[in-house]
Design a protein around this motif. Structure first.
Motif, PDB file in Angstrom:
ATOM      1  N   THR A 193      -5.030  -2.831 -18.207  1.00 27.66           N
ATOM      2  CA  THR A 193      -3.595  -2.675 -17.948  1.00 27.66           C
ATOM      3  C   THR A 193      -2.726  -3.682 -18.710  1.00 27.66           C
ATOM      4  O   THR A 193      -1.682  -3.288 -19.274  1.00 27.66           O
ATOM      5  N   PRO A 194      -3.074  -4.975 -18.770  1.00 29.34           N
ATOM      6  CA  PRO A 194      -2.243  -5.905 -19.553  1.00 29.34           C
ATOM      7  C   PRO A 194      -2.084  -5.483 -21.012  1.00 29.34           C
ATOM      8  O   PRO A 194      -1.025  -5.692 -21.610  1.00 29.34           O
ATOM      9  N   ASP A 195      -3.140  -4.873 -21.597  1.00 30.05           N
ATOM     10  CA  ASP A 195      -3.040  -4.408 -22.976  1.00 30.05           C
ATOM     11  C   ASP A 195      -2.056  -3.245 -23.084  1.00 30.05           C
ATOM     12  O   ASP A 195      -1.300  -3.140 -24.069  1.00 30.05           O
ATOM     13  N   PHE A 196      -2.054  -2.359 -22.095  1.00 24.79           N
ATOM     14  CA  PHE A 196      -1.103  -1.238 -22.097  1.00 24.79           C
ATOM     15  C   PHE A 196       0.332  -1.736 -21.958  1.00 24.79           C
ATOM     16  O   PHE A 196       1.264  -1.114 -22.469  1.00 24.79           O
TER      17      PHE A 196
ATOM     18  N   GLY B 149       0.821  -1.211   0.000  1.00 27.30           N
ATOM     19  CA  GLY B 149       0.000   0.000   0.000  1.00 27.30           C
ATOM     20  C   GLY B 149       0.851   1.255   0.000  1.00 27.30           C
ATOM     21  O   GLY B 149       0.545   2.236  -0.690  1.00 27.30           O
ATOM     22  N   LEU B 150       1.939   1.217   0.764  1.00 29.04           N
ATOM     23  CA  LEU B 150       2.865   2.346   0.772  1.00 29.04           C
ATOM     24  C   LEU B 150       3.510   2.530  -0.605  1.00 29.04           C
ATOM     25  O   LEU B 150       3.676   3.658  -1.080  1.00 29.04           O
ATOM     26  N   TYR B 151       3.850   1.421  -1.230  1.00 27.96           N
ATOM     27  CA  TYR B 151       4.414   1.440  -2.591  1.00 27.96           C
ATOM     28  C   TYR B 151       3.424   2.110  -3.552  1.00 27.96           C
ATOM     29  O   TYR B 151       3.799   2.964  -4.361  1.00 27.96           O
ATOM     30  N   PHE B 152       2.151   1.731  -3.454  1.00 27.48           N
ATOM     31  CA  PHE B 152       1.104   2.275  -4.328  1.00 27.48           C
ATOM     32  C   PHE B 152       0.977   3.788  -4.165  1.00 27.48           C
ATOM     33  O   PHE B 152       0.870   4.533  -5.146  1.00 27.48           O
TER      34      PHE B 152
ATOM     35  N   PHE C 168       1.426  -3.102 -10.365  1.00 25.67           N
ATOM     36  CA  PHE C 168       0.366  -3.282 -11.369  1.00 25.67           C
ATOM     37  C   PHE C 168      -0.821  -2.356 -11.093  1.00 25.67           C
ATOM     38  O   PHE C 168      -1.313  -1.661 -11.991  1.00 25.67           O
ATOM     39  N   LEU C 169      -1.274  -2.337  -9.831  1.00 20.75           N
ATOM     40  CA  LEU C 169      -2.414  -1.479  -9.488  1.00 20.75           C
ATOM     41  C   LEU C 169      -2.055  -0.002  -9.565  1.00 20.75           C
ATOM     42  O   LEU C 169      -2.909   0.838  -9.904  1.00 20.75           O
TER      43      LEU C 169
ATOM     44  N   THR D 174     -14.307   2.970 -15.084  1.00 22.70           N
ATOM     45  CA  THR D 174     -14.059   2.849 -13.648  1.00 22.70           C
ATOM     46  C   THR D 174     -12.614   2.371 -13.442  1.00 22.70           C
ATOM     47  O   THR D 174     -11.915   2.006 -14.397  1.00 22.70           O
ATOM     48  N   PHE D 175     -12.220   2.373 -12.198  1.00 23.04           N
ATOM     49  CA  PHE D 175     -10.870   1.894 -11.890  1.00 23.04           C
ATOM     50  C   PHE D 175     -10.711   0.424 -12.281  1.00 23.04           C
ATOM     51  O   PHE D 175      -9.657   0.009 -12.778  1.00 23.04           O
ATOM     52  N   PHE D 176     -11.766  -0.347 -12.108  1.00 22.11           N
ATOM     53  CA  PHE D 176     -11.686  -1.768 -12.448  1.00 22.11           C
ATOM     54  C   PHE D 176     -11.585  -1.972 -13.960  1.00 22.11           C
ATOM     55  O   PHE D 176     -10.973  -2.948 -14.423  1.00 22.11           O
ATOM     56  N   ASP D 177     -12.165  -1.069 -14.724  1.00 26.25           N
ATOM     57  CA  ASP D 177     -11.985  -1.114 -16.178  1.00 26.25           C
ATOM     58  C   ASP D 177     -10.516  -0.882 -16.529  1.00 26.25           C
ATOM     59  O   ASP D 177      -9.959  -1.538 -17.427  1.00 26.25           O
ATOM     60  N   ALA D 178      -9.890   0.043 -15.812  1.00 27.02           N
ATOM     61  CA  ALA D 178      -8.475   0.334 -16.044  1.00 27.02           C
ATOM     62  C   ALA D 178      -7.602  -0.860 -15.666  1.00 27.02           C
ATOM     63  O   ALA D 178      -6.619  -1.165 -16.343  1.00 27.02           O
TER      64      ALA D 178
END
Length: 200
Positions: free
Chosen positions: A156-159, A74-77, A130-131, A148-152
């Motif tokens: 992410t794997p496509d990006f 969480g700190l990393y994020f 990743f997140l 939404t964030f979950f859409d992102a």
């Protein structure tokens, strides 16, 4: 005849006289007590070692290592969102995860615990990276697209098929793993030294 009677009397007196402290042998009860004492002391020492080994609650340790690794993740994020190099959190995550294992398992300096903490730290760091990237993507496109964030997260794997973005992603992870290795090597060395000392 008189000589024979005198000889018998002398022999009788010798057997009748009590043995001196220097020549008296220990009683059989004393020998038995000494043998029992040694056996009980050895048995107690072995039992103590077995209790110590059984005292390590690995399952609880895994839970503790995972939970505290998530704190480091969480700190990393959070640091990732400010644009700083979040790799320093790799070291913090390993330290926290190791502490979590020790706290929940009840055992310090366990080689097994350190290995588990390292695995949990790696998972937490990869997940945080990743997140973190997913959240950057979300902030970048949320005003343009109704996402939404979950859409992102799903996108992410496509990006990551983009070479430049993938290189940056791997670079961040390598920095975090390198710094995490500093704490890991130190902890492993201490645990091995402690294990060798306990065997002596």
């Amino acid at each position: 005849m008189d000589n024979f009677e005198n000889y018998e009397n002398e022999q009788a007196r010798e057997y009748a006289e009590p043995m001196s402290a220097e020549t008296e042998y220990p009683s059989s009860d004393y020998q038995a007590d000494a043998a029992n004492y040694d056996y009980q002391a050895a048995a107690t020492a072995v039992a103590g070692q077995e209790v110590k080994k059984e005292h390590e609650n690995v399952i609880a340790g895994i839970v503790g290592a995972f939970l505290f690794a998530l704190i480091g993740g969480g700190l990393y994020f959070v640091i990732y969102q400010f644009g700083y190099i979040a790799g320093i959190c790799g070291l913090v995550t390993v330290v926290l995860s190791t502490f979590g294992y020790q706290l929940f398992s009840g055992v310090k300096g366990s080689v097994k615990g350190i290995v588990i903490a390292i695995i949990m730290s790696i998972l937490a760091i990869v997940l945080a990276e990743f997140l973190g990237l997913s959240y950057v993507i979300y902030n970048e496109f949320k005003s343009t697209y109704d996402i939404t964030f979950f859409d992102a997260v799903r996108a992410t794997p496509d990006f990551l098929t983009d070479g430049e973005l993938l290189t940056s992603f791997i670079k961040d992870l390598l920095i975090a793993f390198a710094l995490g290795a500093v704490a890991s090597i130190s902890n492993i060395h201490s645990a091995i030294a402690g294990a060798k000392a306990n065997r002596r």
